[in-house]
Design a protein around this motif. Structure first.
Motif, mmCIF file in Angstrom:
data_model
loop_
_atom_site.group_PDB
_atom_site.id
_atom_site.type_symbol
_atom_site.label_atom_id
_atom_site.label_comp_id
_atom_site.label_asym_id
_atom_site.label_seq_id
_atom_site.Cartn_x
_atom_site.Cartn_y
_atom_site.Cartn_z
ATOM 1 N N PRO A 293 0.829 -1.213 0.000
ATOM 2 C CA PRO A 293 0.000 0.000 0.000
ATOM 3 C C PRO A 293 0.865 1.265 0.000
ATOM 4 N N VAL A 294 0.290 2.360 -0.476
ATOM 5 C CA VAL A 294 0.988 3.650 -0.465
ATOM 6 C C VAL A 294 1.098 4.173 0.966
ATOM 7 N N TYR A 295 0.025 3.987 1.730
ATOM 8 C CA TYR A 295 -0.006 4.504 3.093
ATOM 9 C C TYR A 295 0.255 3.389 4.102
ATOM 10 N N PHE A 296 0.971 3.742 5.147
ATOM 11 C CA PHE A 296 1.232 2.830 6.259
ATOM 12 C C PHE A 296 0.420 3.319 7.447
ATOM 13 N N ILE A 297 -0.485 2.491 7.939
ATOM 14 C CA ILE A 297 -1.369 2.876 9.049
ATOM 15 C C ILE A 297 -0.976 2.073 10.284
ATOM 16 N N GLN A 298 -0.654 2.798 11.342
ATOM 17 C CA GLN A 298 -0.191 2.156 12.573
ATOM 18 C C GLN A 298 -0.993 2.685 13.756
ATOM 19 N N HIS A 299 -1.485 1.798 14.592
ATOM 20 C CA HIS A 299 -2.258 2.217 15.753
ATOM 21 C C HIS A 299 -1.321 2.600 16.905
ATOM 22 N N ARG A 300 -1.600 3.784 17.472
ATOM 23 C CA ARG A 300 -0.818 4.272 18.603
ATOM 24 C C ARG A 300 -1.783 4.858 19.630
ATOM 25 N N LEU A 307 -6.621 4.580 21.576
ATOM 26 C CA LEU A 307 -5.974 4.151 20.329
ATOM 27 C C LEU A 307 -6.499 4.965 19.155
ATOM 28 N N PHE A 308 -5.608 5.297 18.217
ATOM 29 C CA PHE A 308 -6.035 5.942 16.984
ATOM 30 C C PHE A 308 -5.133 5.457 15.855
ATOM 31 N N ALA A 309 -5.600 5.581 14.624
ATOM 32 C CA ALA A 309 -4.844 5.150 13.446
ATOM 33 C C ALA A 309 -3.965 6.295 12.964
ATOM 34 N N CYS A 310 -2.656 6.125 13.076
ATOM 35 C CA CYS A 310 -1.692 7.149 12.660
ATOM 36 C C CYS A 310 -1.247 6.863 11.219
ATOM 37 N N TRP A 311 -1.376 7.861 10.350
ATOM 38 C CA TRP A 311 -1.095 7.691 8.922
ATOM 39 C C TRP A 311 0.316 8.150 8.572
ATOM 40 N N LYS A 312 0.962 7.393 7.669
ATOM 41 C CA LYS A 312 2.259 7.774 7.100
ATOM 42 C C LYS A 312 2.325 7.281 5.659
ATOM 43 N N MET A 346 8.977 13.771 4.856
ATOM 44 C CA MET A 346 7.762 13.753 4.029
ATOM 45 C C MET A 346 6.878 12.552 4.333
ATOM 46 N N ASP A 347 7.438 11.504 4.945
ATOM 47 C CA ASP A 347 6.621 10.343 5.293
ATOM 48 C C ASP A 347 5.563 10.684 6.334
ATOM 49 N N GLU A 348 5.793 11.780 7.087
ATOM 50 C CA GLU A 348 4.845 12.187 8.121
ATOM 51 C C GLU A 348 3.691 13.044 7.592
ATOM 52 N N LEU A 349 3.773 13.499 6.351
ATOM 53 C CA LEU A 349 2.775 14.448 5.830
ATOM 54 C C LEU A 349 1.325 13.956 5.918
ATOM 55 N N PRO A 350 1.031 12.657 5.681
ATOM 56 C CA PRO A 350 -0.372 12.224 5.801
ATOM 57 C C PRO A 350 -0.974 12.442 7.190
ATOM 58 N N GLN A 351 -0.135 12.677 8.198
ATOM 59 C CA GLN A 351 -0.673 12.910 9.543
ATOM 60 C C GLN A 351 -1.429 14.234 9.633
ATOM 61 N N PRO A 367 3.414 10.560 19.187
ATOM 62 C CA PRO A 367 2.841 9.280 19.619
ATOM 63 C C PRO A 367 3.875 8.169 19.494
ATOM 64 N N LEU A 368 4.030 7.384 20.529
ATOM 65 C CA LEU A 368 5.044 6.329 20.563
ATOM 66 C C LEU A 368 4.480 5.007 20.075
ATOM 67 N N LEU A 369 5.384 4.102 19.695
ATOM 68 C CA LEU A 369 4.967 2.731 19.449
ATOM 69 C C LEU A 369 4.304 2.186 20.712
ATOM 70 N N ILE A 370 3.279 1.380 20.544
ATOM 71 C CA ILE A 370 2.579 0.826 21.707
ATOM 72 C C ILE A 370 3.544 0.052 22.609
ATOM 73 N N LYS A 371 4.517 -0.617 21.985
ATOM 74 C CA LYS A 371 5.521 -1.352 22.771
ATOM 75 C C LYS A 371 6.285 -0.396 23.684
ATOM 76 N N HIS A 372 6.710 0.743 23.152
ATOM 77 C CA HIS A 372 7.442 1.708 23.974
ATOM 78 C C HIS A 372 6.553 2.285 25.076
ATOM 79 N N THR A 373 5.301 2.552 24.727
ATOM 80 C CA THR A 373 4.364 3.066 25.731
ATOM 81 C C THR A 373 4.232 2.085 26.888
#
Length: 450
Positions: A293-300, A307-312, A346-351, A367-373
């Motif tokens: 996919p063009v976008y990478f969606i990660q929950h943080r 929890l929310f879906a963070c876009w990159k 530029m990878d952060e722009l979708p946010q 927002p941190l990785l859930i593991k780090h949190t």
């Protein structure tokens, strides 16, 4: 939860703002006050009202606020409004305005706003007393003259809307804080009132840390003069003095609305002027280089620990560890295109889409990785304070060099330290300063942007 109750309080305050502004403008429209350019008067009186209200904290009326304090707020508000109203005549050169009708307009405004303010105050007091709704569960720690008086206030002043649940007769050396905190969690207590004299210093520190993590409110009943040297808010419940911790700036509704307006304007400009044409180009290049996919969606986890879906933009080849492991230097998972867009951020722009819909801010704790949190939530003091505000695309820690890979615990401690400073000392000027510094850092290039 305290944050949700704060939202409800903020909504009530916004409605009160709206009703007052509507009343003022309707009165101005209906009275024969002959302005040279009447369309100019309505935004003038509205903006002046908002600015004076913010300066005087006119809408900071709480359930325990006394009627005498409301009278002081009204007097102070209308003194400044009177000056601003008559300043309009000279500043905008209005020779045809009748001073008599302008004075009549001012008197009607005083009556209307005062009636609205007291009606709301009395209605909410009556509503809490009769319906037993909008209540806050409270406990009291300590047993002395002041705390006993406070318990009487909670039990007798039903209009305040406090549901007294339990008093812990603590004394130094003979108090189980764990038992108290377990009770708070089990019985969904909203606010904790404690006698300073009844607790050890380490108990107070633990209590404040607990409140930060669980989003509870802690207030103190002073027993000596030493506590007055600290920067705390001072209030009266009946005739009992109560001290609360310094309020987080973004919990003040006007500050929150100011920051939200900045977020909406800034993110809209970026989306329209930059992402509208750049996103398709980046998407094509990403798709040509690697499958996925063009976008990478990660929950943080963000505001209120939700929890929310963070876009990159996707900067790595699709892999099973992408949700759990940070990118490291010379990471083989990062693509050639990914290396470039990460280097330029530029990878952060979708946010900016996250910002526009409201689950992120332009500036805030990253927002941190859930593991780090999960790893650091109990390791670092006041860690949860980061989650009292929305996470940001950039932040104070990032512009100070603490971005990217967490190589050692001290990296995270320094990042959290700066995040907490930001949360406790927010201002719009600080946000603008951080945005400008972020742009400068991107132009110069950052060592850990990989």
């Amino acid at each position: 939860m305290a944050i949700n109750r704060g939202k409800f309080f903020g909504l009530r305050r916004t409605i009160e703002y709206g009703l007052d502004l509507l009343s003022i403008n309707l009165l101005a429209f209906s009275l024969p006050v002959y302005f040279h350019n009447p369309i100019l008067f309505y935004p003038y009186i509205s903006v002046v009202w908002i600015l004076i209200s913010h300066r005087n904290r006119f809408y900071d009326v709480y359930r325990h606020t006394k009627v005498t304090h409301i009278l002081v707020l009204l007097f102070r508000q209308f003194v400044f409004m009177f000056l601003a109203l008559y300043a309009y005549i000279g500043f905008f050169k209005q020779p045809n305005v009748s001073r008599l009708y302008l004075g009549f307009f001012f008197l009607l405004m005083v009556v209307a706003i005062s009636a609205l303010k007291f009606s709301k105050y009395l209605f909410l007091s009556y509503y809490r007393k009769k319906s037993k709704s909008d209540l806050r569960n409270v406990i009291v720690i300590g047993k002395n003259q002041k705390t006993n008086q406070l318990v009487e206030v909670f039990n007798n002043e039903k209009g305040y809307g406090y549901q007294f649940c339990k008093q812990f007769p603590a004394s130094k050396g003979e108090f189980s804080l764990k038992e108290c905190l377990d009770y708070v969690v089990d019985h969904k207590i909203d606010e904790i009132y404690c006698s300073i004299d009844a607790l050890e210093d380490n108990h107070i520190v633990q209590l404040i840390d607990f409140a930060d993590k669980k989003f509870k409110t802690v207030k103190f009943v002073p027993d000596n003069k030493q506590i007055f040297s600290k920067k705390l808010n001072f209030e009266y419940y009946g005739y009992v003095p109560v001290l609360s911790l310094k309020e987080i700036p973004l919990k003040i509704r006007t500050n929150y609305l100011l920051k939200r307006a900045f977020d909406i304007v800034f993110s809209s400009l970026v989306i329209v002027l930059l992402l509208s044409w750049l996103a398709p180009l980046i998407g094509i290049v990403i798709s040509l280089e690697s499958k996925g996919p063009v976008y990478f969606i990660q929950h943080r986890k963000g505001y209120d620990f939700r929890l929310f879906a963070c876009w990159k933009f996707r900067s790595m080849a699709t892999n099973k560890n992408q949700d759990h492991e940070q990118a490291t230097k010379n990471d083989m998972r990062v693509t050639k295109v990914g290396r470039f867009i990460r280097k330029t951020s530029m990878d952060e722009l979708p946010q900016f889409y996250n910002v526009l819909i409201g689950n992120m801010s332009v500036v805030g704790p990253r927002p941190l990785l859930i593991k780090h949190t999960n790893d650091y939530v109990d390791k670092i003091q006041k860690f949860m304070l980061r989650h009292h505000v929305k996470p940001g695309i950039t932040g104070l820690a990032q512009v100070k060099g603490y971005r990217g890979e967490i190589e050692k615990d001290m990296d995270m401690k320094n990042r959290v330290r700066l995040d907490i400073f930001y949360v406790e000392n927010w201002s719009l000027f600080l946000d603008v300063k951080i945005v400008m510094q972020t742009i400068i850092n991107i132009a110069k290039g950052e060592e850990k942007a990989y």
